[in-house]
Design an enzyme around this catalytic site. Structure first.
Site, short mmCIF file in Angstrom:
data_model
loop_
_atom_site.label_atom_id
_atom_site.label_comp_id
_atom_site.label_asym_id
_atom_site.label_seq_id
_atom_site.Cartn_x
_atom_site.Cartn_y
_atom_site.Cartn_z
N ASP A 51 18.06 17.81 9.49
CA ASP A 51 17.68 16.27 9.33
C ASP A 51 18.68 15.42 9.85
OD1 ASP A 51 15.55 16.95 7.56
OD2 ASP A 51 16.33 16.54 5.67
N SER A 96 2.63 15.31 8.27
CA SER A 96 3.71 15.51 7.41
C SER A 96 3.87 14.31 6.68
CB SER A 96 4.76 15.46 8.60
OG SER A 96 5.87 15.83 7.98
N GLU A 130 2.85 13.87 -7.84
CA GLU A 130 2.51 15.32 -7.92
C GLU A 130 4.09 16.25 -7.43
OE1 GLU A 130 -0.61 14.58 -5.37
OE2 GLU A 130 -0.32 16.50 -4.81
N LYS A 132 6.06 18.53 -5.13
CA LYS A 132 5.91 18.67 -3.58
C LYS A 132 6.29 20.26 -3.48
CE LYS A 132 7.54 17.44 0.74
NZ LYS A 132 7.59 18.86 1.50
N ARG A 153 -0.92 24.70 9.82
CA ARG A 153 -0.58 23.60 10.40
C ARG A 153 -0.41 23.57 11.73
NH1 ARG A 153 3.50 19.36 8.08
NH2 ARG A 153 5.13 20.90 8.59
N CYS A 449 38.21 27.55 22.55
CA CYS A 449 39.18 28.57 23.07
C CYS A 449 38.95 28.28 24.79
CB CYS A 449 38.41 29.84 22.62
SG CYS A 449 38.77 31.14 23.80
S1 IVH Z 1 0.14 15.38 0.96
C1 IVH Z 1 -1.17 13.43 5.01
N1 IVH Z 1 1.00 16.86 -1.40
O1 IVH Z 1 4.64 18.60 2.42
C2 IVH Z 1 -0.49 14.02 3.81
N2 IVH Z 1 1.82 17.61 0.95
O2 IVH Z 1 6.30 17.15 4.15
C3 IVH Z 1 -0.31 15.60 3.67
N3 IVH Z 1 3.40 19.62 0.54
O3 IVH Z 1 2.61 19.06 5.28
C4 IVH Z 1 0.32 16.09 2.76
N4 IVH Z 1 3.31 19.71 -1.43
O4 IVH Z 1 2.80 21.19 3.65
C5 IVH Z 1 1.15 16.74 0.13
N5 IVH Z 1 1.54 17.83 -3.21
C6 IVH Z 1 1.64 17.77 -1.88
C7 IVH Z 1 2.28 18.52 -1.29
C8 IVH Z 1 2.49 18.82 0.15
C9 IVH Z 1 3.71 20.04 -0.42
C10 IVH Z 1 3.78 19.75 1.91
C11 IVH Z 1 2.75 20.05 2.91
C12 IVH Z 1 3.13 18.98 3.88
C13 IVH Z 1 4.48 18.85 3.96
C14 IVH Z 1 5.01 17.24 4.24
#
Ligand code: IVH
Length: 726
Positions: A51, A96, A130, A132, A153, A449
Site C-alpha cells: 500500500d 477493485s 457486508e 469483505k 479476475r 556494505c
Molecule cells: S464488491 C465492483 N463485495 O474485494 C465492486 N468485493 O478489493 C466489486 N471482496 O475484487 C467488489 N468481499 O475480490 C465486493 N463483499 C464483497 C467482497 C469483495 C471481498 C473482494 C473482491 C474484490 C476485492 C476488492
C-alpha cells in the site's frame, strides 16, 4: 529490497529525473508484487508495504502527470493471468474497491456520493454493509441457467478460465432453475474456512500455505481439477457482471434473488440509512471477526439503489458506488529475542527481528521486518508515528501486527517490561558478512556494505536475482540451488558467468553433480538443458538480471527498446563514463554540468531514464571488477536484440504533447485519453521536451513559450485529424 534513492523525500522536493527514476522503480516493484500476489499465490511483500509503495507511486504520478505511464501498474487491478489456463475476457471488467481506514473516510464517501447525485439533504441514501471476504474473486457465467464458464479476475479485463475447477466447489450450482435471466454472471469470493485451512496444512506436511487466502488461490488454480475437488473451497456471492435483464431495483434485493437461486450470500449483510449506521455495522462485524471461522479484512459498503449505482459509475479501477472500510491490523505481544542483519543484493543492511513465536490473526509469526536504523531508533516518520519515538531493543516486549500480511511489523514497545540492563541497539557500521565498511549516504535511509563483489552476501543475492523469474528464470536453479552452488568447493557458481560454464566444468559427464544430494542424472541433464536454453536471452532481461541499483524491470525494458542491442547500450555507457565531470564525484559544480553533456544526455534524454539511474549504471560499468564480470557473462551469451513493442506507430507515438486554451469539440479528458492511447504523453506545461502544443482559443503564455522554444503549435482541427476524429 532495493530502495530508490529519492525514496522518502517529499514529492514536491524531487526534480523530474529523480521522480522518473523513482517512478520506474516503484512501478516495477508494484508490478512484481502484483504478479507474486495474484499470479503466483506467493506474496513477496506485506500488504502494508505494498500500500505504501503504491500510494507513493500515485502521489508521484499526480505530481508529475506527464511522467505517468498509461499502463502504470497503479491503474491495474491485479496481474495478468498465469500461463497454463485459458484466458477469458470478462464481458464486464472485474473491479477493485477504494479503501477507507477511518470514520472520516466513510463520511467523505457518503458526502461524495450525495454530492455526485445532487441529493437533497432530506433524501435518505441507503447503503448496504457486508463483510469483505479475504479470498479471491470468481466470476460465474450462466447461460440459460447453465454454468458455462468460471473465470478469475486476472488483471480485471482478462482472467483465467477455471471452469472445471469451479465445478468441483459445492457452493457453486451447476444449473439454476426458476426465473433466471438468460445471461447471468454471478460475482463472488472463493475462500477457505480456518478449520479446513488448518487441516489442509497439517495434511500437506512440509509444503504449507501462509494463510487461507493463499490456500484458496492455490487450490482453485490447480491444473488438475481433481486436486481442487479435494480442497474444501467455499463461495459467497456478492454481485454480478453481465445480465440480460436486471435482477432487481436494489443491491439488497438483487443479492436476495441470487440467494433464492441457490447461492450463499453473507448472513451479516445489512441495510444502513446513514453513516452512523454504517459505522455501527462495521463495529459489530469487527467484533465477530475472530469467531466467524473465515478471514475478512473489512466491510464493503454499496449504494443500495441500482439506478444510483448506474449514475455513479466507475473510476479507472474502482466503482464510485462502493467502498471497502478496512479493519485495523490484528496484533499480538511477544518478546524480541535478537536483531539480525541481512545483506541484500545492492549491499543494503536490512534489520530483522527474531521473535518468540506468537500467533497473530491465525498465523504463527517469528520474524518481523525492522526496515532500517532510523526505524529501530524510533526516528523514522512512520515508526515514530506509531511508537511515538520509542526505540526497539533486543529483549523488548513488542506488539506485532499483520493485516493479511506475510511480513509482519512491529507497532509498539512495552517500556514497562524493558529489562533494566537493556541498551539501545547499535546498528553495525561494518558489514556482518564481509567486514567491509557499511556507509549511509546523505538522504539515504539505508546503510550499505561497500564490499561490492567481495561481499559473499551481496554476491549470493545478486545471483538469486540473476536467476529470478523476471531475469534469466532458469528452471531448476532457484534460490536454494544458488546457495548450494555458491558454497560448493568443487563446482562453484560465484558469478553469473559461472552458470554458463557449469556443464563444461562438470566435464559433461555429470559425474560430479549427479552423485550429489538432491541431484539425479535426469535432474542434472534437465538443469544443463535449462541453462542452455537461456544462453539466448532478450536484451531487456539481461539488463535487468545484472541487478544494478535503480535499474528495475521497467527501466531495463526502456533501455533495451531504446538501444536495441547490447553493443549500442554499452557504447552509450562508455561514452558517458568518458565525461571528465563524471570522474569528479566530490565536485558538485562539475558534476552538475553532466546533464548537459551530449554523451550523458544520450542516456538521460530517454523518457523514464533519470540521472540517478544513469549514474548507477555508469558507476557499475567503470568498476573494473564489475565490468570484467559482465564481459565474462556476455561472452557466454547470445543477446537477442530488442524490438519496438509499440503495437501501433502513430504520428504522435513517443511524443510529448501539451494542450492549452479551450478545446471546442472534445473535452480535455477525452483528448488526453486519445493521445495516450496513441502512444503519446500529455504534459501540463511547455518545456524543451515538448514536441507539440495543441492550442485552442484563449491560449496564453504556453503558446508564447512554445513559439519561443520552437515547439510546433497546431489548432484543434489539426488535432482532430491526428486523433482520427476530424
Ligand atoms: S464488491 C465492483 N463485495 O474485494 C465492486 N468485493 O478489493 C466489486 N471482496 O475484487 C467488489 N468481499 O475480490 C465486493 N463483499 C464483497 C467482497 C469483495 C471481498 C473482494 C473482491 C474484490 C476485492 C476488492
Amino acid at each position: 529490497m532495493a530502495q530508490a534513492q529519492s525514496d522518502g523525500q517529499p514529492v514536491e522536493k524531487l526534480d523530474r529525473d529523480e521522480a522518473a527514476a523513482e517512478m520506474a522503480e516503484l512501478s516495477a516493484r508494484v508490478a512484481r508484487a502484483n504478479r507474486a500476489y495474484h499470479t503466483q499465490d506467493a506474496p513477496e511483500i506485506s500488504d502494508a508495504d505494498y500500500d505504501a509503495i503504491k500510494a507513493r507511486l500515485i502521489a508521484l504520478e499526480a505530481a508529475f502527470p506527464d511522467l505517468a505511464r498509461p499502463d502504470s501498474p497503479s491503474t491495474q487491478v491485479g496481474a495478468a493471468p498465469a500461463e497454463g489456463f485459458g484466458k477469458v475476457t470478462h464481458a464486464q471488467r472485474m473491479m477493485s474497491l477504494g479503501n477507507a481506514f477511518t470514520e472520516e473516510d466513510v463520511q467523505d464517501f457518503t458526502a461524495r456520493v450525495r454530492s455526485f447525485l445532487n441529493l437533497p439533504a432530506d433524501t435518505v441514501l441507503e447503503v448496504t454493509a457486508e463483510p469483505k471476504i479475504d479470498g479471491l474473486s470468481l466470476s460465474l457465467r450462466y447461460e440459460d441457467g447453465v454454468l458455462v464458464q468460471a473465470a478469475t479476475r486476472g488483471d480485471g479485463t482478462v482472467g483465467e478460465n477455471v471452469t472445471a475447477n469451479a465445478r468441483t466447489i459445492a457452493d457453486i450450482p451447476h444449473s439454476l432453475s426458476g426465473d433466471v435471466p438468460r445471461i447471468l454472471e454471478v460475482r463472488g469470493e472463493v475462500y477457505m474456512d480456518h478449520q479446513d485451512f488448518a487441516a489442509l496444512n497439517a495434511a500437506e506436511g512440509g509444503r504449507v500455505f501462509a494463510n487461507p487466502r493463499n490456500a484458496a488461490a492455490g487450490s482453485l488454480r490447480q491444473i488438475d481439477p481433481g486436486v481442487t475437488a479435494r480442497r474444501p473451497l467455499r463461495y459467497f456471492a456478492y454481485g454480478w457482471g453481465e445480465l440480460s435483464q436486471p435482477l432487481a431495483p436494489t443491491q439488497m434485493q438483487a443479492v436476495e434473488r441470487l440467494q433464492a437461486l441457490g447461492f450463499r450470500i453473507n448472513p451479516l449483510t445489512r441495510l444502513c440509512r446513514n453513516t452512523a449506521e454504517m459505522i455501527a455495522v462495521w463495529t459489530e462485524i469487527e467484533q465477530q471477526r475472530a469467531t466467524l471461522g473465515y478471514d475478512i479484512d473489512g466491510v464493503v459498503y454499496k449504494v443500495n439503489d441500482l439506478a444510483y449505482q448506474g449514475r455513479l459509475g466507475f473510476r479507472s479501477t474502482t466503482p464510485r458506488w462502493a467502498l471497502a472500510h478496512k479493519f485495523p491490523a490484528e496484533t499480538a505481544w511477544t518478546r524480541l529475542d535478537r536483531i539480525e542483519i541481512q545483506v541484500g543484493r545492492t549491499g543494503a543492511l536490512s534489520p530483522v527481528a527474531r521473535l518468540e513465536p506468537v500467533t497473530v490473526g491465525g498465523v504463527v509469526v517469528s520474524n518481523a521486518t525492522l526496515h532500517n536504523e532510523d526505524y529501530i531508533a524510533g526516528r523514522d516518520n512512520v515508526g515514530a508515528l506509531i511508537r511515538e519515538g520509542r526505540d526497539i531493543r533486543e529483549g523488548d516486549w513488542v506488539k506485532v501486527y499483520r493485516a493479511g500480511d506475510v511480513i509482519p511489523k512491529i507497532a509498539d514497545v512495552d517500556l514497562s517490561r524493558r529489562p533494566e540492563d537493556s541498551r539501545p541497539y547499535a546498528f553495525p557500521t561494518l558489514c556482518p558478512e564481509c567486514g567491509s565498511e557499511a556507509i549511509r549516504e546523505p538522504g539515504d535511509s539505508v546503510r550499505r556494505c561497500t564490499g561490492g563483489l567481495i561481499c559473499p552476501a551481496q554476491a549470493v543475492e545478486k545471483l538469486k536475482h540473476f536467476v529470478s523469474r523476471a531475469a534469466f528464470d532458469i528452471d531448476g536453479l532457484g534460490a536454494r540451488q544458488i546457495e548450494m552452488f555458491f558454497a560448493d568447493p568443487v563446482l562453484p557458481i560465484r558469478e553469473p558467468a559461472d552458470i554458463f560454464t557449469l556443464a563444461a566444468r562438470d566435464g559433461r559427464n555429470l559425474a560430479r553433480l549427479r552423485n550429489r544430494e538432491g541431484f539425479g542424472e535426469r535432474s542434472v541433464e534437465k538443469l544443463f538443458a535449462a541453462i542452455e536454453d537461456k544462453r539466448r536471452i532478450p536484451l531487456a532481461r539481461l539488463i535487468f538480471a545484472l541487478g544494478i541499483r535503480h535499474v528495475g524491470e521497467v527501466a531495463s525494458a526502456t533501455l533495451a527498446r531504446h538501444f536495441g542491442t547490447w553493443e549500442a547500450l554499452v557504447a552509450a555507457i562508455d561514452g558517458a563514463a568518458r565525461e571528465p565531470a563524471f570522474a569528479a564525484p566530490d565536485d558538485k559544480a562539475r558534476r552538475a554540468t553532466l546533464s548537459d553533456s551530449p554523451n550523458w544526455a544520450g542516456l538521460t534524454g530517454i523518457d523514464g531514464v533519470g540521472g540517478v539511474l544513469v549514474n548507477s549504471l555508469v558507476t557499475t560499468f567503470v568498476q573494473p571488477a564489475e565490468r570484467e564480470g559482465i564481459d565474462r557473462l556476455v561472452a557466454q551469451l547470445t543477446v537477442l536484440p530488442a524490438q519496438s513493442t509499440h503495437a501501433r506507430q502513430t504520428e504522435i507515438s513517443g511524443k510529448t504533447l501539451v494542450f492549452t486554451g479551450t478545446l471546442e469539440r472534445m473535452t480535455r479528458a477525452e483528448a488526453k485519453a486519445r493521445a495516450e492511447a496513441m502512444g503519446a504523453k500529455v504534459a501540463g506545461s511547455v518545456s524543451a521536451k515538448t514536441d507539440l502544443l495543441i492550442a485552442g482559443p484563449g491560449a496564453g503564455s504556453k503558446a508564447t513559450k512554445a513559439t519561443e522554444l520552437g515547439v510546433m503549435v497546431i489548432d484543434e482541427d489539426e488535432w482532430l485529424r491526428i486523433a482520427g476524429a476530424g
